[in-house]
Design a protein around this motif. Structure first.
Motif, PDB file in Angstrom:
ATOM      1  N   PHE A  60      -6.957   3.761  11.230  1.00  0.00           N
ATOM      2  CA  PHE A  60      -5.910   4.704  11.636  1.00  0.00           C
ATOM      3  C   PHE A  60      -4.543   4.209  11.190  1.00  0.00           C
ATOM      4  O   PHE A  60      -3.739   4.970  10.639  1.00  0.00           O
ATOM      5  N   ARG A  61      -4.280   2.925  11.399  1.00  0.00           N
ATOM      6  CA  ARG A  61      -3.001   2.355  10.988  1.00  0.00           C
ATOM      7  C   ARG A  61      -2.807   2.490   9.476  1.00  0.00           C
ATOM      8  O   ARG A  61      -1.727   2.860   9.011  1.00  0.00           O
ATOM      9  N   ASN A  62      -3.857   2.220   8.711  1.00  0.00           N
ATOM     10  CA  ASN A  62      -3.754   2.348   7.258  1.00  0.00           C
ATOM     11  C   ASN A  62      -3.508   3.790   6.839  1.00  0.00           C
ATOM     12  O   ASN A  62      -2.769   4.051   5.880  1.00  0.00           O
ATOM     13  N   SER A  63      -4.090   4.725   7.553  1.00  0.00           N
ATOM     14  CA  SER A  63      -3.841   6.137   7.271  1.00  0.00           C
ATOM     15  C   SER A  63      -2.369   6.480   7.512  1.00  0.00           C
ATOM     16  O   SER A  63      -1.734   7.156   6.691  1.00  0.00           O
ATOM     17  N   LEU A  64      -1.817   5.986   8.621  1.00  0.00           N
ATOM     18  CA  LEU A  64      -0.398   6.222   8.915  1.00  0.00           C
ATOM     19  C   LEU A  64       0.494   5.583   7.858  1.00  0.00           C
ATOM     20  O   LEU A  64       1.488   6.186   7.431  1.00  0.00           O
ATOM     21  N   LYS A  65       0.155   4.372   7.447  1.00  0.00           N
ATOM     22  CA  LYS A  65       0.950   3.712   6.394  1.00  0.00           C
ATOM     23  C   LYS A  65       0.923   4.535   5.123  1.00  0.00           C
ATOM     24  O   LYS A  65       1.948   4.684   4.446  1.00  0.00           O
ATOM     25  N   GLY A  66      -0.227   5.104   4.795  1.00  0.00           N
ATOM     26  CA  GLY A  66      -0.346   5.925   3.591  1.00  0.00           C
ATOM     27  C   GLY A  66       0.534   7.160   3.641  1.00  0.00           C
ATOM     28  O   GLY A  66       1.102   7.571   2.620  1.00  0.00           O
ATOM     29  N   ILE A  67       0.655   7.738   4.831  1.00  0.00           N
ATOM     30  CA  ILE A  67       1.519   8.909   5.015  1.00  0.00           C
ATOM     31  C   ILE A  67       2.967   8.559   4.683  1.00  0.00           C
ATOM     32  O   ILE A  67       3.705   9.377   4.136  1.00  0.00           O
ATOM     33  N   VAL A  68       3.366   7.335   4.961  1.00  0.00           N
ATOM     34  CA  VAL A  68       4.741   6.897   4.702  1.00  0.00           C
ATOM     35  C   VAL A  68       4.877   6.400   3.265  1.00  0.00           C
ATOM     36  O   VAL A  68       5.769   6.838   2.529  1.00  0.00           O
ATOM     37  N   ILE A  69       4.012   5.500   2.853  1.00  0.00           N
ATOM     38  CA  ILE A  69       4.117   4.878   1.527  1.00  0.00           C
ATOM     39  C   ILE A  69       4.023   5.917   0.408  1.00  0.00           C
ATOM     40  O   ILE A  69       4.666   5.779  -0.627  1.00  0.00           O
ATOM     41  N   GLY A  70       3.267   6.978   0.643  1.00  0.00           N
ATOM     42  CA  GLY A  70       3.133   8.028  -0.368  1.00  0.00           C
ATOM     43  C   GLY A  70       4.436   8.714  -0.705  1.00  0.00           C
ATOM     44  O   GLY A  70       4.530   9.373  -1.745  1.00  0.00           O
ATOM     45  N   LEU A  71       5.451   8.546   0.132  1.00  0.00           N
ATOM     46  CA  LEU A  71       6.755   9.140  -0.155  1.00  0.00           C
ATOM     47  C   LEU A  71       7.807   8.118  -0.568  1.00  0.00           C
ATOM     48  O   LEU A  71       8.993   8.409  -0.574  1.00  0.00           O
ATOM     49  N   PHE A  72       7.374   6.923  -0.934  1.00  0.00           N
ATOM     50  CA  PHE A  72       8.277   5.933  -1.523  1.00  0.00           C
ATOM     51  C   PHE A  72       8.526   6.300  -2.978  1.00  0.00           C
ATOM     52  O   PHE A  72       7.633   6.789  -3.671  1.00  0.00           O
ATOM     53  N   THR A  73       9.738   6.028  -3.441  1.00  0.00           N
ATOM     54  CA  THR A  73       9.977   6.074  -4.880  1.00  0.00           C
ATOM     55  C   THR A  73       9.357   4.810  -5.477  1.00  0.00           C
ATOM     56  O   THR A  73       8.977   3.884  -4.733  1.00  0.00           O
TER      57      THR A  73
END
Length: 131
Positions: free
Chosen positions: A82-95
């Motif tokens: 679950f934590r990795n899924s949440l991180k992906g939601i954020v990291i996917g919008l990094f430049t």
């Protein structure tokens, strides 16, 4: 990738929080990158957590507010998938540049990121009522 980076930067909003000359690199990254992404992704984070509740703990809705807070913390701190899924939601919008900055200190930035997600979900606890 310039167009992707431009699109992301232009559409996710500006710095949230205080950034000064004395701010650490992690604090600057948190306020200029992580916070705007969390604000943009708020509705998705709420939906993802509601789905997590329905799959893992439907009696969540009967808990006291304090117990709900504990559940939120435990879900994010102890459920690695679950934590990795949440991180992906954020990291996917990094430049790309933000990603390169992130990988230099990902451990500390992940802690900051997850603490901000926890606080964001807790501050909207009223949205986690049985519908």
């Amino acid at each position: 990738m310039t167009t992707r980076d431009y699109y992301i930067s232009e559409n996710r909003g500006g710095t949230l929080g205080i950034v000064t000359e004395q701010s650490s690199a992690d604090e600057r990254f948190q306020n200029s990158t992580i916070r705007p992404i969390l604000k943009l992704q708020n509705d998705l984070l709420i939906a993802v957590f509601k789905n997590y509740i329905s799959k893992h703990k439907n009696d969540f809705y009967t808990y006291s507010v304090e117990r709900k807070f504990q559940f939120i913390e435990n879900a994010i701190q102890k459920d690695i998938k679950f934590r990795n899924s949440l991180k992906g939601i954020v990291i996917g919008l990094f430049t790309l540049n933000e990603y390169y900055d992130y990988i230099q200190n990902s451990s500390n930035l992940n802690k900051r990121m997850m603490n901000l997600v926890i606080e964001r979900l807790k501050s909207q606890i009223q949205l986690f009522e049985l519908e």
